[in-house]
Scaffold this active site. Structure first.
Site, mmCIF file in Angstrom:
data_model
loop_
_atom_site.group_PDB
_atom_site.id
_atom_site.type_symbol
_atom_site.label_atom_id
_atom_site.label_comp_id
_atom_site.label_asym_id
_atom_site.label_seq_id
_atom_site.Cartn_x
_atom_site.Cartn_y
_atom_site.Cartn_z
ATOM 1 N N CYS A 105 0.820 -1.216 0.000
ATOM 2 C CA CYS A 105 0.000 0.000 0.000
ATOM 3 C C CYS A 105 0.850 1.261 0.000
ATOM 4 O O CYS A 105 0.325 2.360 -0.107
ATOM 5 C CB CYS A 105 -0.950 -0.003 1.195
ATOM 6 S SG CYS A 105 -2.115 -1.380 1.134
ATOM 7 N N HIS A 152 -9.136 4.412 -0.750
ATOM 8 C CA HIS A 152 -7.806 3.790 -0.763
ATOM 9 C C HIS A 152 -7.577 2.934 -1.997
ATOM 10 O O HIS A 152 -7.557 1.709 -1.933
ATOM 11 C CB HIS A 152 -7.641 2.959 0.512
ATOM 12 C CG HIS A 152 -6.272 2.352 0.672
ATOM 13 N ND1 HIS A 152 -5.139 2.844 0.066
ATOM 14 C CD2 HIS A 152 -5.866 1.262 1.386
ATOM 15 C CE1 HIS A 152 -4.092 2.086 0.392
ATOM 16 N NE2 HIS A 152 -4.506 1.114 1.186
#
Lengths: 485, 399
Positions: free
Chosen positions: B88, B344
């Site tokens: 991420c 996200h």
């Protein structure tokens, strides 16, 4: 004299209430109403005959150093039709690779068959000691008699010629292709014939002559038998055989039907161990009989040592470690007997298991063997070329170290409702070993609310995942909360 | 002795697509959307870009492997495109590549683009991770919420925090982010929520409920960087420059050595310490104007506040409940809604965080604009608490 030198047993913690089974099916079969009594042992979704066998054998071997020369694994429900199941058990036990292994299967008397083979091998000097493991988790159709009558469980014993708890006196066998039931290769379920025929034409005619011959070989009279161990799901059949054979009705052992059900090839051994733990005294004679396309009868006698022996976990303890399960749907789900919507996450395919990796890392994956840095002493899992201790970082210093029996406790945990598991929520977390080492692992045999930071856990060998596309079972170790006795 | 990155690179332009469940487009279109804004902001022609760094995490449900998806979607003039992947934190990694290229003098102008198309899976939540041939044979089959929820159990044990008190504090974190996200037209989730809603939401991974988890979104973000000198030459004033850019990776010690207690991010502490040093910040609680942290889950944000030295150890709950990180608090956190509400899209998130800090520093954040921020920080994390990649980036006005 050759005989049993140690033993252990395992019964899965879950006990499905027979009432739950009957309640589900009595609409179609009112005759079931009278069978809603007692409970049957039931594997968690991640247990099978191999994992149960490992637990029974761990209790039997009880962390000792000396390894048997051979392992016999008896089951009619081995996870692999062609891959040495006994070898998986041996690997999980951390036994050395220079040993013999045999799977014995395809009959309900495979358990006693394995025992006889081990006794023969030790008597003949092939091995000094042999490990016999019998374990069964028989799949049954919903609403079948077997679903109510069977249970899951395993037993293990070592056979040796010194320090015996029980001596082997004699045995006799018969091989008769009497097909009380069968399961064709590749089939999931047994096909059974009428019980009355099995009892009258099979049990009553095939077993007594074998018993008579075995006792004769042992130099005993039927009245000398203090404990008669024989499993049968057919009511009163064993009592009839005892009567017919001249054995006292008081000698007939409890078949444990009310507390666990019949665990296939393991059942004669489970009943034997239960007898050894609860009522056999030194000098007592024990007759163990099993039936399956023939008959095995073994005559045993307890030695003085039995009085002082305590198994690390015998049948008594295994039966005491129980949790009632009243949800029959869970049994159907765990045994794949119902088409469930598992969600797209269940489709996750870790691709085929890389067998090259499984082999290269077999001590880690099957034996839970990590490393111990010989420079700084840090225990670590998995073993690596460079020490995990940030203050050490020594290279090529690690010797294999088994973590199976290391004391461990919970550092972190969560109960995860998102990830796929057959038994949601999925409990997993970081466990730390008291002597060093840690890793993130699954918790098993756990209920919501059971886990908290700091709790003691012990490692158990379980199914990690099942590759149903290719028919492969992956095993690894999970953490199980240590519950006070 | 390395001199660090401080003030060597300026941000010339940035862009960000609308985040959300973008059923209307794929990753290719999202990249164009973000890039179109960025290049207009930079005021240059595509032919002036010397090289590009491109971040995506997933491959099979996204745009695929390699640098080609970016090159083809933007019709780049046959320049170098490097694909980076670092969980991420991939977006921060792409930005780092572009910044380092400019700082080295190898490029005058470099591009960083991150994208993730997550809503082509058919189900909610992130796709399961894993990978490799050994890991699936022994690693617990965890999900992202389950992995990060582990922090809560250890944090509670370490600081003696009652479950309900923790639940309420992390609940406030989400309430705050929703309030901020409601003011952001590009955000995925734009509804304010109440503490009661958070506490009564379905459980995802104990103790994290639905509102403790960030949005799973499609989106892209882009940054164009150059040297401060070139930026000036192009007529730019109000220049925002990079003050620090640090990355710290786990080496297996948290996962395998008993020195870590499970309640914090070892890597974030290291990356933050290095970043403050690089930027010349010695009192972060007093000097940082605002920050975007990697609030993939509310508990992550809570412990990160301490790892970034903004709250004292064990003091984040008090700060959160006191409103220290609210929009009107001393250090507003997630002023754009954060991962929680902006969303996200994995490969884009690190650049999205910088986008908001950049807008704020330039006074262009509209309804969300803070008064006179001078230092903005981003914290972008990939992996799980026991094994991760932590990126800390600090940007501010170029003196």
């Amino acid at each position: 004299m050759v005989g049993i030198t140690s033993f252990g047993a395992y019964v899965p913690r879950l006990r499905l209430q027979r009432k739950a089974i009957v309640d589900a099916h009595v609409w179609a079969d009112p005759g079931l109403a009278g069978k809603a009594r007692g409970e049957r042992s039931m594997c968690n979704w991640d247990e099978d005959s191999v994992t149960m066998g490992v637990e029974a054998a761990r209790a039997c071997l009880n962390s000792r150093e000396a390894a048997p020369g051979g392992i016999y694994f008896a089951s009619t429900s081995p996870p692999f039709a062609d891959r040495q199941n006994a070898g998986i058990v041996a690997g999980a036990l951390g036994l050395p690779e220079d040993m013999a292994s045999v799977d014995i299967t395809a009959s309900q008397k495979a358990g006693t068959g394995a025992l006889l083979q081990a006794i023969g091998a030790v008597s003949g000097g092939l091995y000094e000691e042999a490990l016999v493991v019998a374990s069964d988790k028989r799949l049954t159709k919903a609403a079948s008699p077997g679903e109510l009558a069977y249970g899951d469980g395993a037993a293990a014993m070592t056979i040796g010629s010194t320090n015996t708890l029980v001596d082997f006196l004699a045995a006799h066998s018969a091989t008769v292709d009497f097909i009380d039931h069968f399961r064709g290769s590749g089939e999931d379920f047994d096909y059974s014939w009428e019980e009355r025929w099995i009892r009258d034409e099979g049990l009553a005619k095939i077993v007594p002559p074998v018993i008579a011959r075995a006792l004769e070989k042992a130099g005993l009279q039927p009245g000398d038998v203090q404990h008669f161990v024989m499993a049968s799901t057919i009511g009163r059949a064993v009592e009839g055989i005892a009567r017919h054979s001249g054995i006292s009705g008081d000698a007939v052992r409890d078949n444990l039907a009310s507390v666990m059900g019949e665990a296939g090839t393991a059942q004669p051994m489970i009943m034997l161990l239960h007898a050894l733990e609860t009522s056999v005294r030194p000098g007592d004679n024990i007759l163990v009989v099993s039936f399956g396309q023939g008959c095995d009868a073994l005559v045993l006698r307890a030695t003085e040592r039995l009085a002082d022996f305590a198994s690390a976990c015998g049948v008594v303890n295994a039966l005491a470690n129980r949790q009632e399960e009243a949800n029959y749907q869970k049994f159907l789900a765990f045994n794949n007997l119902i088409t469930l919507e598992k969600g797209m996450r269940a489709e996750k395919d870790d691709f085929k298991t890389a067998l090259t990796v499984t082999y290269r890392k077999r001590d880690m994956l099957t034996g839970l063997i990590g490393g111990k840095c010989t420079q700084c002493g840090t225990l670590q899992f998995p073993r690596a070329d460079i020490c995990v201790n940030p203050q050490c970082r020594a290279q090529d210093t690690q010797e294999p170290h088994p973590f199976r029996e290391e004391k461990a406790s919970v550092l972190t945990w969560s109960a995860d409702y998102l990830t796929y598991t057959a038994d949601p929520p999925s409990h997993y977390g970081m466990i730390t070993f008291a002597n060093g080492g840690r890793f993130m692992t699954d918790f098993t045999d756990v209920n919501v609310g059971d886990i908290d930071v700091g709790m003691d856990v012990r490692m158990v060998f379980r199914i990690k995942s099942i590759d149903s596309l290719r028919g492969f079972v992956r095993y690894f170790w999970k953490a199980c909360v240590v519950r006070p006795d | 002795m390395a001199s660090g990155i401080k003030d060597k690179v300026a941000i010339l332009g940035m862009g960000c697509s609308r985040f959300g469940e973008r059923w209307d487009c794929g990753g290719e279109e999202l990249m164009v959307e973000a890039f179109t804004e960025a290049i207009a902001d930079a005021g240059i022609d595509v032919s002036e870009i010397d090289a590009a760094w491109f971040s995506t995490h997933f491959e099979d449900i996204n745009v695929g492997k390699g640098g080609l998806p970016l090159s083809i979607s933007l019709r780049l003039p046959n320049i170098a495109v490097t694909r980076v992947e670092n969980f991420c934190a991939s977006g921060s990694e792409a930005f780092r590549g572009a910044v380092y290229a400019v700082a080295s003098g190898a490029c005058d102008i470099a591009l960083a683009v991150g994208v993730e198309k997550l809503k082509d899976t058919g189900y909610g939540g992130l796709p399961a991770g894993g990978g490799g041939t050994l890991n699936p044979q022994w690693a617990a089959n965890g999900s992202a919420p389950g992995n990060f929820a582990q922090l809560a159990s250890a944090y509670r044990a370490k600081h003696g925090v009652d479950r309900d008190d923790l639940k309420r504090a992390i609940g406030h974190i989400s309430v705050k982010s929703h309030a901020n996200g409601a003011k952001n037209p590009k955000a995925h989730l734009r509804k304010e929520i109440t503490e009661e809603q958070v506490l009564n939401a379905p459980m995802i991974a104990e103790p994290l409920g639905l509102f403790d988890c960030c949005g799973v979104s499609d989106g892209a973000a882009a940054a164009i960087v150059t040297t401060p000198e070139i930026a000036k030459r192009l007529g730019r004033s109000n220049i925002v420059s990079v003050k620090a850019l640090q990355l710290a990776l786990s080496n297996g010690s948290e996962a395998g050595h008993n020195s870590w207690d499970g309640s914090y991010f070892h890597t974030t502490r290291i990356a933050a310490g290095k970043a403050y040093k690089e930027a010349g910040i010695d009192k972060p609680r007093d000097q940082v104007s605002m920050f975007e942290c990697h609030d993939c889950f509310s508990i992550t944000e809570l412990v990160t506040m301490e790892d970034l030295q903004l709250s004292p150890e064990g003091g984040a709950i008090k700060d959160v409940m006191d409103g220290f990180y609210d929009a009107d608090g001393q250090i507003p956190c997630q002023i754009d809604g954060g991962l929680k509400c902006f969303g996200h899209p994995i490969g884009a998130s690190g650049i999205r965080m910088l986008y908001e800090m950049y807008l704020q520093l330039q006074g262009r954040a509209g309804e969300r604009q803070l008064s006179n921020p001078s230092i903005g920080m981003t914290h972008n994390l990939g992996g799980s608490p026991m094994s991760n990649v932590a990126a800390v980036c600090i940007i501010g006005a170029y003196d």
